[in-house]
Write a protein that holds these residues in place. Structure first.
Motif, PDB file in Angstrom:
ATOM      1  N   SER A  78       0.682  -1.261  -0.218  1.00 45.93           N
ATOM      2  CA  SER A  78      -0.358  -0.080  -0.066  1.00 45.93           C
ATOM      3  C   SER A  78       0.918   1.337  -0.262  1.00 45.93           C
ATOM      4  CB  SER A  78      -0.682  -0.153   1.245  1.00 45.93           C
ATOM      5  OG  SER A  78      -0.550   0.179   2.431  1.00 45.93           O
ATOM      6  N   VAL A  79       0.092   2.625  -0.583  1.00 43.69           N
ATOM      7  CA  VAL A  79       0.977   4.117  -1.015  1.00 43.69           C
ATOM      8  C   VAL A  79      -0.021   4.298  -0.365  1.00 43.69           C
ATOM      9  CG1 VAL A  79       0.306   3.768  -2.849  1.00 43.69           C
ATOM     10  CG2 VAL A  79       2.612   4.968  -1.532  1.00 43.69           C
ATOM     11  N   ILE A  80       0.093   5.768   0.139  1.00 38.49           N
ATOM     12  CA  ILE A  80      -0.319   6.960   0.523  1.00 38.49           C
ATOM     13  C   ILE A  80       0.087   8.095  -0.567  1.00 38.49           C
ATOM     14  CG2 ILE A  80      -0.738   8.725   2.354  1.00 38.49           C
ATOM     15  CD1 ILE A  80       0.613   6.248   4.526  1.00 38.49           C
ATOM     16  N   ALA A  81      -1.728   7.870  -0.964  1.00 39.76           N
ATOM     17  CA  ALA A  81      -1.652   9.812  -2.083  1.00 39.76           C
ATOM     18  C   ALA A  81      -1.289  10.564  -1.575  1.00 39.76           C
ATOM     19  CB  ALA A  81      -2.742   9.724  -2.420  1.00 39.76           C
ATOM     20  N   HIS A  82      -0.485  11.205  -1.939  1.00 39.73           N
ATOM     21  CA  HIS A  82       0.452  12.664  -1.319  1.00 39.73           C
ATOM     22  C   HIS A  82      -0.090  13.944  -1.381  1.00 39.73           C
ATOM     23  CE1 HIS A  82       2.183  12.129  -4.835  1.00 39.73           C
ATOM     24  NE2 HIS A  82       2.127  13.173  -5.579  1.00 39.73           N
ATOM     25  N   GLN A  83      -1.253  13.821  -2.118  1.00 40.23           N
ATOM     26  CA  GLN A  83      -2.194  14.551  -3.045  1.00 40.23           C
ATOM     27  C   GLN A  83      -3.358  15.017  -2.008  1.00 40.23           C
ATOM     28  OE1 GLN A  83      -1.808  12.530  -4.798  1.00 40.23           O
ATOM     29  NE2 GLN A  83      -0.212  12.806  -6.301  1.00 40.23           N
ATOM     30  N   ASP A  84      -3.558  16.485  -2.062  1.00 36.67           N
ATOM     31  CA  ASP A  84      -4.908  16.911  -0.979  1.00 36.67           C
ATOM     32  C   ASP A  84      -6.129  16.633  -1.759  1.00 36.67           C
ATOM     33  OD1 ASP A  84      -3.370  17.966   1.074  1.00 36.67           O
ATOM     34  OD2 ASP A  84      -2.999  19.795   0.874  1.00 36.67           O
ATOM     35  N   ASN A  85      -5.409  16.920  -2.939  1.00 42.51           N
ATOM     36  CA  ASN A  85      -7.092  16.948  -3.699  1.00 42.51           C
ATOM     37  C   ASN A  85      -7.608  15.366  -3.956  1.00 42.51           C
ATOM     38  OD1 ASN A  85      -8.438  16.906  -6.366  1.00 42.51           O
ATOM     39  ND2 ASN A  85      -9.276  18.906  -5.898  1.00 42.51           N
ATOM     40  N   PRO A  86      -8.907  15.099  -3.887  1.00 47.02           N
ATOM     41  CA  PRO A  86      -9.009  13.308  -3.704  1.00 47.02           C
ATOM     42  C   PRO A  86      -8.830  13.034  -5.260  1.00 47.02           C
ATOM     43  CG  PRO A  86     -10.687  14.554  -2.314  1.00 47.02           C
ATOM     44  CD  PRO A  86     -10.345  15.926  -3.213  1.00 47.02           C
ATOM     45  N   GLY A  87      -9.970  14.460  -6.282  1.00 44.32           N
ATOM     46  CA  GLY A  87      -9.984  13.727  -7.619  1.00 44.32           C
ATOM     47  C   GLY A  87      -8.384  13.190  -8.057  1.00 44.32           C
ATOM     48  N   LYS A  88      -6.868  14.269  -7.884  1.00 41.84           N
ATOM     49  CA  LYS A  88      -6.065  14.293  -8.035  1.00 41.84           C
ATOM     50  C   LYS A  88      -5.200  12.686  -7.177  1.00 41.84           C
ATOM     51  CE  LYS A  88      -4.169  19.283  -8.901  1.00 41.84           C
ATOM     52  NZ  LYS A  88      -3.462  20.090  -8.501  1.00 41.84           N
ATOM     53  N   GLN A  89      -5.861  12.701  -6.101  1.00 41.11           N
ATOM     54  CA  GLN A  89      -4.962  11.558  -5.613  1.00 41.11           C
ATOM     55  C   GLN A  89      -6.448  10.085  -6.597  1.00 41.11           C
ATOM     56  OE1 GLN A  89      -5.738  11.154  -1.243  1.00 41.11           O
ATOM     57  NE2 GLN A  89      -6.549  13.709  -1.303  1.00 41.11           N
ATOM     58  N   PHE A  90      -7.052  10.079  -6.875  1.00 39.80           N
ATOM     59  CA  PHE A  90      -7.238   8.856  -8.392  1.00 39.80           C
ATOM     60  C   PHE A  90      -6.487   8.775  -9.117  1.00 39.80           C
ATOM     61  CE2 PHE A  90     -11.720   9.206  -5.434  1.00 39.80           C
ATOM     62  CZ  PHE A  90     -11.752   7.971  -4.912  1.00 39.80           C
ATOM     63  N   LYS A  91      -6.038   9.640  -9.436  1.00 40.56           N
ATOM     64  CA  LYS A  91      -5.616  10.498 -10.691  1.00 40.56           C
ATOM     65  C   LYS A  91      -3.989   9.494 -10.382  1.00 40.56           C
ATOM     66  CE  LYS A  91      -7.316  14.089 -13.394  1.00 40.56           C
ATOM     67  NZ  LYS A  91      -7.374  15.157 -13.669  1.00 40.56           N
ATOM     68  N   TYR A  92      -3.399   9.564  -9.339  1.00 36.78           N
ATOM     69  CA  TYR A  92      -2.413   9.179  -9.371  1.00 36.78           C
ATOM     70  C   TYR A  92      -2.436   7.468  -8.585  1.00 36.78           C
ATOM     71  CZ  TYR A  92       1.712   7.835  -5.451  1.00 36.78           C
ATOM     72  OH  TYR A  92       2.744   7.569  -4.864  1.00 36.78           O
ATOM     73  N   ALA A  93      -3.386   7.466  -8.037  1.00 39.67           N
ATOM     74  CA  ALA A  93      -3.470   6.000  -8.130  1.00 39.67           C
ATOM     75  C   ALA A  93      -3.526   5.321  -9.047  1.00 39.67           C
ATOM     76  CB  ALA A  93      -5.049   5.610  -7.278  1.00 39.67           C
ATOM     77  N   ASP A  94      -3.784   5.975 -10.259  1.00 39.74           N
ATOM     78  CA  ASP A  94      -4.522   5.692 -11.886  1.00 39.74           C
ATOM     79  C   ASP A  94      -3.079   4.985 -12.421  1.00 39.74           C
ATOM     80  OD1 ASP A  94      -6.669   4.316 -14.195  1.00 39.74           O
ATOM     81  OD2 ASP A  94      -5.902   5.632 -14.678  1.00 39.74           O
ATOM     82  N   LYS A  95      -2.436   6.316 -12.023  1.00 37.57           N
ATOM     83  CA  LYS A  95      -0.792   6.210 -12.621  1.00 37.57           C
ATOM     84  C   LYS A  95      -0.115   5.086 -11.881  1.00 37.57           C
ATOM     85  CE  LYS A  95       2.937   9.465 -13.025  1.00 37.57           C
ATOM     86  NZ  LYS A  95       3.341  10.808 -12.227  1.00 37.57           N
ATOM     87  N   ILE A  96      -0.291   4.807 -11.438  1.00 41.78           N
ATOM     88  CA  ILE A  96       1.062   3.898 -10.646  1.00 41.78           C
ATOM     89  C   ILE A  96       0.132   2.593 -10.580  1.00 41.78           C
ATOM     90  CG2 ILE A  96       1.519   5.841  -8.879  1.00 41.78           C
ATOM     91  CD1 ILE A  96       0.004   4.319  -6.960  1.00 41.78           C
ATOM     92  N   LYS A  97      -1.070   2.065 -11.566  1.00 38.42           N
ATOM     93  CA  LYS A  97      -1.846   0.989 -11.286  1.00 38.42           C
ATOM     94  C   LYS A  97      -2.552   0.545 -10.034  1.00 38.42           C
ATOM     95  CE  LYS A  97       0.445   0.711 -16.229  1.00 38.42           C
ATOM     96  NZ  LYS A  97       1.065  -0.002 -17.417  1.00 38.42           N
ATOM     97  N   SER A  98      -2.247   1.260  -8.827  1.00 37.73           N
ATOM     98  CA  SER A  98      -2.581   0.512  -8.091  1.00 37.73           C
ATOM     99  C   SER A  98      -4.133  -0.071  -8.620  1.00 37.73           C
ATOM    100  CB  SER A  98      -2.981   1.041  -7.058  1.00 37.73           C
ATOM    101  OG  SER A  98      -1.886   1.926  -6.413  1.00 37.73           O
ATOM    102  N   LYS A  99      -4.341  -2.027  -8.010  1.00 38.38           N
ATOM    103  CA  LYS A  99      -5.548  -2.294  -7.699  1.00 38.38           C
ATOM    104  C   LYS A  99      -6.847  -1.731  -7.204  1.00 38.38           C
ATOM    105  CE  LYS A  99      -7.406  -6.469  -9.471  1.00 38.38           C
ATOM    106  NZ  LYS A  99      -7.344  -8.141  -8.430  1.00 38.38           N
ATOM    107  N   LEU A 100      -6.617  -1.237  -5.765  1.00 36.22           N
ATOM    108  CA  LEU A 100      -7.729  -1.424  -5.164  1.00 36.22           C
ATOM    109  C   LEU A 100      -7.289   0.498  -4.477  1.00 36.22           C
ATOM    110  CD1 LEU A 100      -8.017  -4.397  -3.069  1.00 36.22           C
ATOM    111  CD2 LEU A 100      -9.448  -3.482  -5.558  1.00 36.22           C
ATOM    112  N   CYS A 101      -8.439   1.079  -4.309  1.00 35.42           N
ATOM    113  CA  CYS A 101      -8.286   2.935  -3.163  1.00 35.42           C
ATOM    114  C   CYS A 101      -9.291   2.321  -2.276  1.00 35.42           C
ATOM    115  CB  CYS A 101      -8.630   3.887  -4.347  1.00 35.42           C
ATOM    116  SG  CYS A 101      -7.566   4.192  -5.512  1.00 35.42           S
TER     117      CYS A 101
END
Length: 418
Positions: free
Chosen positions: A354-377
């Protein structure tokens, strides 16, 4: 003015998709090693220079042109290893491991040769290496070829390679053949390359391995070693070929194949491809019955091979996964960092990367998860915090579920496996 720091010529940094392919090759080699009961064995990347000079031959290109050699502060001549076998043999002899024969040893790691960098050839490169020591029979030559074939098949590149095989016969046969080669090449000495003129005096078999175009033309009509096989050498080679036939391993007999190192005898082989341009050999080896005695140990029969990881990587078709089995922790609203830290700890303690998204904005956090190809949020907001729940989103399907915090690990694990 700032100085731009670059990697040394002939070296490469490994990361991302290339590193995934590198690890994949090593993983398949390890699986094959386990299947054939080989144990991992590691030696230093540097040895006293005499280890390689004694084993590789003073007239070899590696010794003459390619070794990274230096004097250390104690005045000792040290060499970065240009190949594995000599160092492994040194380690077996110096640690008294002959008493544990037979030995089945697997290694991998970096090697160093000062060569002109090009596709498939670097100054620092990596190999997988297998040595089978203490057994003398065509059965074990075929066994080591079966191991090599298993790795190439598991990598999915079997159809891209061809097994070239030859026999260097025994020492007595090679001595007679050497005299015939000297007689033949002496007639063309003035037309040979400078390297081959030197080889004519030291080891004329190496002329057959010359890359010089004129040397190649002269070698076309050179005597064949097979014409000098004794009954013993011919029988040994025939038995190897019969075993390969029985296993369904196709091969081509290449009478000009000699390999580039002095320590081989009897069976030698290369798996070659036409997919990599001039650097066509991806795996090579053979039997070396005299090397351990040459290095100060008892006379011991041995056979082995090495394969360039970078060259195998070039042939491997490994696509990036759509998603990786990891979870990104998404925080929505004013969530205390201690809560985020606790969730991360629980996930990792439960075996979920697991990794903690570092952005404050939720939309950017989901984009980050998609970028690193996490299967789950794993989503935690003020409402989830109050109810002691989290939301788990499957990034591939988009499906989202709410679960109690105490059920998070079981639910996330089940989704990872789906």
């Amino acid at each position: 003015m700032s100085i731009k720091i670059q990697s040394v010529r002939g070296t490469k940094d490994l990361y991302g998709h290339e590193l995934s392919r590198f690890n994949y090759v090593v993983e398949q080699a390890k699986k094959a090693a386990n299947l054939f009961c080989f144990e991992e064995f590691y030696t230093p990347i540097m040895e006293f220079s005499k280890v390689f000079k004694k084993s590789l031959g003073e007239d070899s290109d590696i010794i003459g042109k390619e070794m990274y050699t230096f004097l250390d502060r104690g005045g000792e001549e040290i060499t970065l290893r240009p190949e594995f076998t000599a160092g492994v043999v040194r380690a077996v002899v110096s640690n008294g491991l002959q008493q544990n024969m037979p030995l089945r040893l697997f290694s991998y790691g970096p090697l160093f040769r000062y060569e002109r960098p090009q596709k498939g050839r670097q100054r620092q490169f990596h190999q997988i290496n297998f040595e089978l020591m203490g057994l003398d029979s065509p059965l074990y030559d075929a066994e080591i070829l079966s191991l090599a074939s298993t790795i190439l098949k598991n990598l999915g590149i079997w159809d891209d390679v061809v097994l070239n095989i030859n026999s260097l016969a025994n020492k007595e046969d090679r001595t007679r053949y050497r005299s015939a080669l000297v007689d033949y090449f002496t007639k063309y000495e003035k037309d040979l390359s400078e390297d081959s003129k030197n080889r004519l005096k030291m080891n004329p078999l190496r002329i057959l391995d010359s890359k010089d175009e004129n040397d190649k033309k002269i070698s076309e009509n050179a005597p064949l070693l097979s014409d000098y096989y004794s009954d013993e050498s011919k029988d040994y080679f025939d038995r190897v070929l019969n075993l390969l036939n029985n296993m369904g391993i196709n091969y081509e007999i290449n009478p000009k194949l000699v390999r580039g190192l002095d320590y081989y005898d009897h069976t030698i082989f290369e798996f070659v491809t036409d997919k990599l341009g001039a650097q066509g050999t991806v795996l090579g080896g053979g039997r070396y019955n005299g090397l351990i005695g040459m290095m100060g140990g008892p006379e011991t029969k041995a056979v082995g091979f090495g394969a360039g990881i970078e060259r195998l990587m070039e042939l491997v078709n490994l696509s990036d996964p759509d998603y990786v089995n990891s979870a990104t922790i998404i925080k929505i609203g004013n969530i205390d960092e201690a809560v985020i830290s606790q969730i991360a700890y629980m996930l990792r303690d439960g075996g979920i990367p697991s990794v903690i998204a570092h952005q404050d904005n939720p939309g950017k956090q989901f984009k980050y998860a998609d970028k690193i190809k996490s299967k789950l949020c794993i989503i935690i907001g003020e409402e989830e915090l109050k109810n002691k729940t989290v939301k788990i989103k499957d990034m591939k399907s988009g499906h989202e579920v709410s679960v109690l915090l105490e059920d998070m690990i079981d639910s996330a694990s089940n989704l990872m496996r789906s």
